[in-house]
Design an enzyme around this catalytic site. Structure first.
Site, PDB file in Angstrom:
ATOM      1  N   CYS A  91      10.488 -19.837 -15.081  1.00  0.00           N
ATOM      2  CA  CYS A  91      10.139 -18.487 -15.540  1.00  0.00           C
ATOM      3  C   CYS A  91      11.417 -17.807 -16.028  1.00  0.00           C
ATOM      4  CB  CYS A  91       9.507 -17.703 -14.397  1.00  0.00           C
ATOM      5  SG  CYS A  91       9.019 -16.060 -14.901  1.00  0.00           S
ATOM      6  N   CYS A 249       8.848 -12.934 -22.875  1.00  0.00           N
ATOM      7  CA  CYS A 249       8.540 -14.211 -22.216  1.00  0.00           C
ATOM      8  C   CYS A 249       9.599 -15.274 -22.543  1.00  0.00           C
ATOM      9  CB  CYS A 249       7.145 -14.724 -22.576  1.00  0.00           C
ATOM     10  SG  CYS A 249       6.672 -16.110 -21.524  1.00  0.00           S
TER      11      CYS A 249
HETATM   12  O1  PYC Z   1       9.573 -15.056 -18.944  1.00  0.00           O
HETATM   13  O2  PYC Z   1       9.186 -17.202 -18.817  1.00  0.00           O
HETATM   14  C1  PYC Z   1       8.853 -16.023 -18.636  1.00  0.00           C
HETATM   15  C2  PYC Z   1       7.530 -15.741 -18.005  1.00  0.00           C
HETATM   16  C3  PYC Z   1       6.570 -16.639 -17.669  1.00  0.00           C
HETATM   17  C4  PYC Z   1       5.510 -15.915 -17.105  1.00  0.00           C
HETATM   18  C5  PYC Z   1       5.861 -14.599 -17.123  1.00  0.00           C
HETATM   19  N1  PYC Z   1       7.112 -14.523 -17.678  1.00  0.00           N
END
Ligand code: PYC
Length: 325
Positions: A91, A249
């Protein structure tokens, strides 16, 4: 005290570009296993009831992501990430939140100006984290993510109620499907997140329902992108039907970089700005590329929101936690 608690857990909450990370520091049972992945599996097999208890309402919410710090035999620290619904292999925003938390509680010293580097074992592999400081304060956090690659190209699906969609899927620490929201006329904005969550859930279902798809190719999340320039895009990652990433993300953006590199649109060392629906951003870069795999870095920052103790009171009828869709 006229109340009694069955559980008491020390946490630090932060957000990375808007998305929450809850780091668990004390009060959880010890885990078995020689690797972080084995300890994560032990948690999932024996203690999964703690996931809704400590991440769902009334102590958390659907978007919450937990980081459980565990011993590592191969890296400076070990941690695995638990989202409110699933166990993540890696993550990006969570690693940035964890690094900021470890710095805040004095697990390592940051230089007055410079960078403190450490390694972190995750279920996806060991990543290197650089905590950059200026005037004694954390100014940014860069992660050298695990190797990422394209899985499938130009897959055409027709989810019920949606137009035909052309997508590529890629691994960035989890498996993501890329959907060009701009081409479909679907704006990414705070007012459209519910609509995009429903569309993302339908797209994920259609992709994963294909016969004979190996588990390793199954999509965990859908990344909608709105390209704003040659190396600048707004990303909205739909994690579940009622849950989207508030940050750009990290793992999803890493997967996107693998697709852009394969398409010849992003070279090694070129920077890419991944922006979230809230306008926060990660600076991304492909550090190395070999045999159709890229090694991207993700740079962002996190901000601490709480140092707290979660408790579960004896007799609480909602001790197990709940979520409404
Ligand atoms: O930032 O990799 C990320 C992530 C995965 C799920 C929520 N954030």
């Amino acid at each position: 005290m006229p109340v009694r608690f069955t559980r008491s857990v020390q946490i630090v909450d932060s957000h990375t570009g808007g998305h929450p990370t809850r780091v668990f520091l004390g009060g959880l049972p010890a885990l078995n296993g020689d690797t972080v992945m084995a300890q994560r599996d032990d948690f999932r097999d024996r203690l999964d009831f703690l996931r809704p208890q400590l991440l769902h309402e009334p102590r958390g919410h659907a978007a919450m992501v937990g980081a459980i710090v565990v011993p590592s035999r191969v890296a400076d620290f070990g941690a695995f990430f638990v989202s409110s619904y699933v166990y993540l292999e890696m993550c990006g925003h969570g690693t940035i939140g964890l690094a900021k938390t470890l710095a805040a509680i004095g697990q390592f010293e940051v230089p007055e100006t410079g960078e403190k580097r450490f390694t972190l074992e995750t279920p996806a592999g060991v990543v290197t984290v650089g905590v950059e400081s200026e005037k004694g304060l954390v100014a940014g956090i860069r992660i050298d993510n695990v190797a990422c690659h394209v899985i499938e190209r130009d897959v055409r699906i027709e989810p019920p109620g949606l137009p035909a969609i052309l997508t590529s899927t890629a691994y960035g620490g989890g498996v993501f499907a890329m959907v060009d929201a701009k081409a479909l006329g679907w704006p990414i904005a705070p007012q459209t997140t519910s609509e995009l969550c429903a569309k993302g859930a339908a797209i994920k279902q259609a992709l994963n329902a294909r016969a004979g798809l190996p588990d390793s190719h199954k999509v965990g999340s859908v990344l909608f992108h709105e390209d704003l320039g040659p190396r600048h895009a707004r990303h909205l990652v739909v994690l579940e039907a009622n849950k989207f990433d508030r940050s750009p993300c990290g793992t999803g953006s890493s997967a996107r970089l693998a697709v852009l590199h394969e398409q010849g649109k992003l070279g090694i060392g070129e920077s890419f700005r991944a922006e979230s629906v809230l306008g926060t951003h990660f600076e991304m870069r492909i550090e190395r590329a070999t045999n159709a795999r890229i090694e991207p870095s993700i740079r962002g920052n996190a901000h601490i929101t709480a140092f707290s103790t979660l408790v579960v009171e004896d007799g609480d009828p909602l001790a197990g936690g709940f979520l409404c869709r």
